[in-house]
Design a protein around this motif. Structure first.
Motif, PDB file in Angstrom:
ATOM      1  N   LYS A 169     -10.905 -62.000  64.309  1.00 26.31           N
ATOM      2  CA  LYS A 169     -12.234 -62.706  63.686  1.00 26.31           C
ATOM      3  C   LYS A 169     -11.887 -63.525  62.403  1.00 26.31           C
ATOM      4  O   LYS A 169     -11.475 -62.914  61.385  1.00 26.31           O
ATOM      5  CB  LYS A 169     -13.175 -61.503  63.701  1.00 26.31           C
ATOM      6  CG  LYS A 169     -13.791 -60.991  64.783  1.00 26.31           C
ATOM      7  CD  LYS A 169     -15.008 -60.271  64.664  1.00 26.31           C
ATOM      8  CE  LYS A 169     -15.282 -59.474  66.265  1.00 26.31           C
ATOM      9  NZ  LYS A 169     -16.628 -58.677  66.015  1.00 26.31           N
ATOM     10  N   SER A 170     -12.374 -64.492  62.236  1.00 25.76           N
ATOM     11  CA  SER A 170     -12.040 -65.511  60.927  1.00 25.76           C
ATOM     12  C   SER A 170     -13.135 -66.617  61.156  1.00 25.76           C
ATOM     13  O   SER A 170     -14.207 -66.554  61.904  1.00 25.76           O
ATOM     14  CB  SER A 170     -10.897 -66.100  60.998  1.00 25.76           C
ATOM     15  OG  SER A 170     -10.668 -67.027  61.958  1.00 25.76           O
ATOM     16  N   LYS A 171     -13.227 -67.416  59.949  1.00 24.04           N
ATOM     17  CA  LYS A 171     -14.026 -68.449  59.982  1.00 24.04           C
ATOM     18  C   LYS A 171     -13.665 -69.754  60.816  1.00 24.04           C
ATOM     19  O   LYS A 171     -14.303 -70.658  61.056  1.00 24.04           O
ATOM     20  CB  LYS A 171     -14.082 -68.941  58.510  1.00 24.04           C
ATOM     21  CG  LYS A 171     -12.620 -69.621  57.869  1.00 24.04           C
ATOM     22  CD  LYS A 171     -12.588 -70.094  56.500  1.00 24.04           C
ATOM     23  CE  LYS A 171     -11.242 -70.691  56.176  1.00 24.04           C
ATOM     24  NZ  LYS A 171     -11.349 -71.203  54.977  1.00 24.04           N
TER      25      LYS A 171
END
Length: 204
Positions: A133-135
């Protein structure tokens, strides 16, 4: 070819007389004494090298084998930092690393054209990547070698912008490979991703 053969012989020579247990401990791999085999988890498979000849039974890319031998030689056991950096930030990467980054981004952007996000995600997963999960729309971490992860960040296309991608290495990468090898790693990963897409979804 001649250049590769010379580098291959030199790489094996540097590993002469090195303890397989010491190599395994520093590289994060397994040495099986019963079969005298070094076992390396790499992407979606386990590569086995016979010690001390470093011969292998699987069909492997020549340059991948060279990179692997260099990894086993240079590995010093430094923990993975989990901090991804650009190739240009590596030791001696100001010229070679930055140049590769430009080529790599062009190749990735070309690959991403008309690709469905789910297809790209499936390709990454099939190569053993962990989806983080990240930007970004996609952040995939590939376990090329136990202590040498490769990160792929992707923004998928929308109504305004084309898809763009970027590949990064861990901050600890200098403890395992030179900048020349890091560039070979990047080129190898680009080939792997493209080849796996072809296997799953047909020719590009």
């Amino acid at each position: 070819n001649r250049a590769f053969n010379e580098m291959y012989i030199a790489a094996k020579k540097r590993l002469d007389n090195k303890s397989p247990i010491d190599i395994a401990n520093k590289a994060g791999i397994v040495f099986c004494e019963e079969t005298s085999t070094l076992k390396v988890k790499s992407l979606d498979r386990t590569v086995e090298l016979i010690y001390p000849s470093y011969e292998y039974k699987q069909k492997l890319d020549d340059w991948y084998v060279l990179i692997l031998l260099h990894y086993l030689d240079m590995a010093d056991g430094t923990p993975v930092s989990n901090q991804a950096v650009n190739f240009g930030e590596l030791k001696d990467g100001l010229i070679r690393g930055v140049k590769f980054e430009k080529t790599m981004e062009l190749e990735l952007n070309r690959f991403l054209v008309n690709k469905e996000p789910e297809q790209v995600i499936n390709v990454c997963k099939s190569l053993g990547a962990e989806i983080i999960k990240s930007k970004f729309d996609l952040c995939a971490v590939f376990p090329l070698f136990p202590n040498y992860p490769i990160t792929l960040n992707v923004w998928f296309a929308d109504d305004e912008f084309e898809a763009v991608g970027k590949m990064l290495v861990d901050k600890s990468a200098d403890n395992y490979l030179t900048i020349e090898d890091a560039v070979l790693v990047g080129e190898f990963m680009l080939r792997c991703i493209s080849k796996r897409y072809n296997e799953l979804y047909g020719t590009l």
